[in-house]
Every structure is written in C-alpha cells, then in structure tokens.
Design an enzyme around this catalytic site. Structure first.
Site, short mmCIF file in Angstrom:
data_model
loop_
_atom_site.label_atom_id
_atom_site.label_comp_id
_atom_site.label_asym_id
_atom_site.label_seq_id
_atom_site.Cartn_x
_atom_site.Cartn_y
_atom_site.Cartn_z
N GLU A 27 42.43 -2.85 45.95
CA GLU A 27 43.15 -1.59 45.74
C GLU A 27 43.96 -1.19 46.97
O GLU A 27 43.75 -1.72 48.07
CB GLU A 27 42.19 -0.47 45.35
CG GLU A 27 41.15 -0.17 46.42
CD GLU A 27 40.63 1.26 46.37
OE1 GLU A 27 41.46 2.19 46.35
OE2 GLU A 27 39.40 1.43 46.38
N LYS A 88 48.76 9.19 45.39
CA LYS A 88 47.50 8.60 44.93
C LYS A 88 47.59 8.51 43.41
O LYS A 88 47.72 9.53 42.73
CB LYS A 88 46.34 9.50 45.37
CG LYS A 88 44.99 9.15 44.78
CD LYS A 88 43.95 10.19 45.19
CE LYS A 88 42.70 10.09 44.33
NZ LYS A 88 41.83 11.26 44.48
N VAL A 108 40.59 3.10 42.16
CA VAL A 108 39.74 2.12 41.47
C VAL A 108 40.15 2.05 40.00
O VAL A 108 40.34 0.95 39.44
CB VAL A 108 38.25 2.49 41.61
CG1 VAL A 108 37.38 1.67 40.67
CG2 VAL A 108 37.80 2.31 43.06
N ASP A 140 34.43 18.05 37.36
CA ASP A 140 35.15 17.10 38.19
C ASP A 140 34.41 15.76 38.19
O ASP A 140 33.43 15.56 38.91
CB ASP A 140 35.31 17.62 39.62
CG ASP A 140 36.25 16.75 40.45
OD1 ASP A 140 36.58 15.64 39.99
OD2 ASP A 140 36.64 17.19 41.54
N ASP A 144 37.63 7.04 37.47
CA ASP A 144 37.07 5.70 37.71
C ASP A 144 35.94 5.41 36.70
O ASP A 144 35.78 4.26 36.27
CB ASP A 144 36.47 5.59 39.12
CG ASP A 144 37.51 5.63 40.23
OD1 ASP A 144 38.72 5.65 39.92
OD2 ASP A 144 37.10 5.65 41.41
N LYS A 161 29.82 7.28 47.80
CA LYS A 161 29.55 8.14 48.96
C LYS A 161 28.72 9.34 48.55
O LYS A 161 28.80 9.82 47.42
CB LYS A 161 30.87 8.63 49.55
CG LYS A 161 31.50 7.64 50.50
CD LYS A 161 32.40 8.35 51.50
CE LYS A 161 33.10 7.32 52.36
NZ LYS A 161 34.39 6.90 51.79
N1 PSU Z 1 35.58 6.97 47.56
C1 PSU Z 1 35.55 6.35 48.75
N2 PSU Z 1 36.68 5.82 49.25
C2 PSU Z 1 37.86 5.87 48.55
C3 PSU Z 1 37.89 6.52 47.29
C4 PSU Z 1 36.73 7.05 46.82
O1 PSU Z 1 34.49 6.29 49.36
O2 PSU Z 1 38.89 5.38 49.04
C5 PSU Z 1 39.17 6.56 46.51
C6 PSU Z 1 39.19 5.36 45.52
O3 PSU Z 1 40.52 4.89 45.38
C7 PSU Z 1 38.72 6.00 44.25
C8 PSU Z 1 39.35 7.37 44.33
O4 PSU Z 1 39.13 5.31 43.08
O5 PSU Z 1 39.22 7.72 45.70
C9 PSU Z 1 38.66 8.37 43.44
O6 PSU Z 1 39.36 9.57 43.46
P1 PSU Z 1 38.98 10.72 42.41
O7 PSU Z 1 37.64 11.21 42.81
O8 PSU Z 1 40.05 11.75 42.58
O9 PSU Z 1 39.01 10.09 41.05
MN MN Z 2 38.44 14.56 40.36
#
Ligand code: PSU
Ligand code: MN
Length: 305
Positions: A27, A88, A108, A140, A144, A161
């Site tokens: 990615e 993003k 992802v 929220d 993914d 995380k």
């Molecule tokens: N978590 C991490 N590192 C990252 C991301 C998430 O520890 O880089 C990034 C990844 O690209 C993941 C995205 O797909 O954040 C998820 O964002 P959201 O929670 O807005 O869906």
């Molecule tokens: Mn979100």
C-alpha cells in the site's frame, strides 16, 4: 485476468501474473501518511527489495493522474513519499480521484480492491484499520473491515494498533466470516506490541500452511479476505502498558481538537509518532519489512500450487 481499462500494471508485474509467478501488493498510505520524508523513501525501496529477496515481485499501489497504478517507478514513489497534495483514498474515494486526476495514497481497503482487480492474492501492510474506541457509539468502523469481508486477498499485518478497540475489531471480523490466523502465535498482536490479550482460534505453523488455507477457502468459493497476523520481531517490540499511556494522550488530543471521520486515523498515528519519537518509527519499519517477507513467502507457496 481482467485488464481493467483504468489499470496501469507495470510490465514486470503483468508478466509475472500472466505466468502465475508470485506477486505481493503493497500500500501507499503507509508511505504518504504513515512515515516521515525522507525515511519513507528509503523504506519504500527496502520493502520492495525484501519482497524480491524472497522470490516475489512487489506491486506498490497508488492513484495518480486519473490512473490506478499497480507498481510504481522511482519517480512515482518519490511523489508519493513527498506527499505534497496526496490524499488518503479508501474505497469510496476511488471514483472521485479517478475522475479528478488527484494523486491519492491507497489504504488497506483500496489496495485490496486494486489487488483483486489485477489478480494479486497476497498483500503486505503494517496495521489494518478497525473498530475505533467508542465505535459502538460513533459507528466509526474502518472500511478495511468491509473489504476483508468481500475481497479475496490475504492481508499480512502486525495486527491492529491500540488506537482501536481490538476486541470489537476481532468480533466484527468473526461476524463477517473473515479467518484471522496468527503466524506462529495464538494471540492477536497489537502492532508495536507482540501481545494484545486477545486470543485467536488458529496459530499457523508456517507460510506453506497459510497458502494451503487460502487455496482451500477460495477453491471452495468462499469469497473474501483472510487476515494473517504476524507479530513484530521480538527485538523491536514495545511495551503494551507504556503504549497504552501514549495512546490515551493521543485520544485526548483528538477529542480536544474535535477530529473525526477519515482524519482521525492519520491524526492518532501522527500523535503516537510525536510522543514516541524515533523508537516507534524504527519499530514500524521493521514490522512492515517482516510482513513483506512473510507475505512474499506465502505468495511463493501459493503460486507453487
Ligand atoms: N493503521 C496503522 N497504520 C496505517 C493505517 C492504519 O497502524 O497506516 C492506515 C492504513 O492505510 C489503513 C487506514 O487502511 O489507515 C485506515 O484508515 P481508516 O481508519 O480511516 O479506515
Ligand atoms: Mn473511520
């Protein structure tokens, strides 16, 4: 293989796919929004090299100039790493970026959907998105998780995380029918930390076993993704309780700043980075390299058939 008219697949990758040779998707959000310049550029080259060293071809994804790029050349990688005016891109953003020609880094979810379009089955990342803390109220939940439910790609990660509600993330994946397999461990890892306190149903012996499970799932017509949780190498692992304190501070800062929606994940990641400095960046790089090696070995075993 469907050569979708929006896809620009690098010749080396196209040839490998045509011949049934192993390819690993990577990615670009981890480059554009996950690591600082210029360390990210060094990492981008290193992670591709790690995939090659195991006998697979790397395919880093991005949206650039209205095209879906499968495999980035040197110049494209540098644009993504400089990350000036790079958005993003999750699933819902894809058509907007294609139509407007804006440059976007793939999450992802988006990397998975592009991998499936191109015919790539294995993808290495750092950490996945999931159910956020308080997600039972805010709703929220990262796109993914929906992508893992529906798109037939194996995602090798170091878990999730602690900015997320790991327990609810795992519950969601169970509901959606997504196998979650621990590489050499029965416990889901928490990115910087080898442990999360959440146990898994299956511990994988090795990459060949992972490949056999992928084959069984998809030959049975059980579409959708598989999550392979590969813990950070012991020597780079960080302390869970210490990290919990850091994350609490980051969450309070997000709340105070009123951050929400797609900005919350990058905000929390940046805050954690600021609070832990160089140590977390080093760990992040090492776990991502470790995942790339693991994914490449799975892709090699899967291609062997
Ligand atoms: N978590 C991490 N590192 C990252 C991301 C998430 O520890 O880089 C990034 C990844 O690209 C993941 C995205 O797909 O954040 C998820 O964002 P959201 O929670 O807005 O869906
Ligand atoms: Mn979100």
């Amino acid at each position: 293989m469907d050569m979708n008219k929006y896809l620009d697949i690098q010749p080396e990758i196209r040839e490998a796919l045509g011949a049934g040779r192993p390819v690993v998707a990577l990615e670009s959000t981890i480059l554009s929004h996950g690591m600082p310049w210029p360390e990210n550029l060094g990492f981008a080259a290193e992670v591709e090299e790690a995939v090659r060293a195991e006998g697979a071809v790397p395919a880093t994804m991005a949206l650039m100039g209205g095209r879906i790029k499968v495999g980035l050349g040197k110049e494209d990688l540098e644009v993504m790493c400089r990350a000036e005016d790079v958005g993003k891109v999750s699933r819902r953003d894809v058509p907007v970026y294609i139509a407007t020609g804006k440059n976007g880094a793939t999450t992802v979810a988006t990397t998975m959907l592009i991998a499936e379009m191109a015919g790539i089955r294995v993808f290495a990342t750092g950490g996945i998105g999931g159910v956020h803390r308080g997600g039972e109220v805010t709703m929220d939940i990262s796109a993914d998780l929906q992508e893992l439910a529906h798109t037939s790609v194996a995602v090798v990660c170091a878990g999730a995380k602690q900015i997320l509600d790991i327990g609810r993330t795992l519950e969601y994946l169970e509901t959606m029918g997504v196998p979650v397999l621990g590489m050499g461990t029965g416990e889901f890892p928490a990115f910087y930390c080898r442990r999360s306190g959440h146990m898994l149903d299956y511990a994988l012996r090795d990459e060949a076993e992972a490949a056999a499970i992928l084959r069984a799932k998809w030959e049975l017509g059980l579409n959708g993704g598989v999550l392979i949780a590969n813990p950070i190498p012991e020597e780079y692992g960080m302390d869970f309780d210490e990290m919990e304190g850091v994350i609490r501070t980051a969450l309070e800062a997000a709340e105070a700043a009123g951050v929400h929606g797609k900005e919350i994940t990058p905000f929390l990641l940046a805050k954690v980075k600021d609070l832990t400095g160089g140590e977390s960046l080093k760990s992040n790089i090492q776990l991502a390299l470790n995942n790339a090696r693991c994914a490449a070995r799975i892709a090699v075993a899967y291609a062997r058939g």
